[in-house]
Motif scaffolding. Structure first.
Motif, PDB file in Angstrom:
ATOM      1  N   UNK A  53       1.013  -1.414   0.060  1.00 49.65           N
ATOM      2  CA  UNK A  53       0.246  -0.040  -0.053  1.00 49.65           C
ATOM      3  C   UNK A  53       0.893   1.307  -0.054  1.00 49.65           C
ATOM      4  N   UNK A  54       0.529   2.070  -0.754  1.00 43.02           N
ATOM      5  CA  UNK A  54       1.481   3.524  -0.779  1.00 43.02           C
ATOM      6  C   UNK A  54       2.416   3.419  -2.045  1.00 43.02           C
ATOM      7  N   UNK A  55       2.469   2.119  -2.584  1.00 39.68           N
ATOM      8  CA  UNK A  55       3.814   2.056  -3.728  1.00 39.68           C
ATOM      9  C   UNK A  55       3.079   2.392  -4.911  1.00 39.68           C
ATOM     10  N   UNK A  96      -4.775   2.156  -1.526  1.00 38.14           N
ATOM     11  CA  UNK A  96      -5.505   1.171  -0.733  1.00 38.14           C
ATOM     12  C   UNK A  96      -5.147  -0.173  -1.099  1.00 38.14           C
ATOM     13  N   UNK A  97      -5.277  -1.307   0.108  1.00 39.88           N
ATOM     14  CA  UNK A  97      -5.046  -2.439  -0.224  1.00 39.88           C
ATOM     15  C   UNK A  97      -6.166  -3.270  -0.692  1.00 39.88           C
ATOM     16  N   UNK A 116      -2.153  -5.097  -4.003  1.00 38.61           N
ATOM     17  CA  UNK A 116      -1.692  -4.517  -2.909  1.00 38.61           C
ATOM     18  C   UNK A 116      -1.925  -4.928  -1.488  1.00 38.61           C
ATOM     19  N   UNK A 117      -0.625  -5.033  -0.683  1.00 38.93           N
ATOM     20  CA  UNK A 117      -0.992  -5.723   0.589  1.00 38.93           C
ATOM     21  C   UNK A 117      -0.644  -4.357   1.495  1.00 38.93           C
ATOM     22  N   UNK A 118      -1.075  -4.720   2.957  1.00 42.76           N
ATOM     23  CA  UNK A 118      -0.986  -3.886   3.807  1.00 42.76           C
ATOM     24  C   UNK A 118       0.524  -3.542   4.028  1.00 42.76           C
TER      25      UNK A 118
END
Length: 118
Positions: A53-55, A96-97, A116-118
């Protein structure tokens, strides 16, 4: 002479920044994408990538002049959407995951997934 050297150094730095070059190490948080997907040979390669997440994912277009795009489905529909490109790059940051599918508008058999992982 000192002013000329300072001006020349400033122009070199400005040119490097304008072309996306930096003196930082890309692996040390220099802004490099977490995953790169090649868009060529009528496919996304790899077809699935996993990031946190955020990448950011970067798609690199190079398919012998054939235009492709990246169009998100589901939760990212309308947000994940590139122009039709024959070359160049497109980036999207996933905040978002979840599992996010995408496709190419002119070639609907071209599909990909970002997990997308946490």
């Amino acid at each position: 002479m000192k002013k000329l050297i300072a001006l020349t150094a400033g122009l070199i730095v400005s040119a490097a920044l304008a072309t996306g070059c930096s003196s930082g190490d890309a692996d040390a948080g220099g802004g490099a994408p977490a995953a790169v997907v090649e868009v060529k040979n009528m496919s996304y390669s790899p077809a699935q990538v996993t990031i946190e997440k955020g990448q950011t994912v970067q798609w690199r277009f190079d398919d012998s002049g054939l235009p492709h795009d990246v169009v998100g489905e589901g939760a990212v529909a309308g947000q994940l959407k590139s122009d039709l490109l024959t070359e160049g790059t497109y980036e999207y940051t996933f905040d978002e995951a979840g599992t996010f599918d995408y496709h190419c508008t002119p070639h609907p058999m071209m599909v990909g997934t970002v997990v997308v992982t946490e």
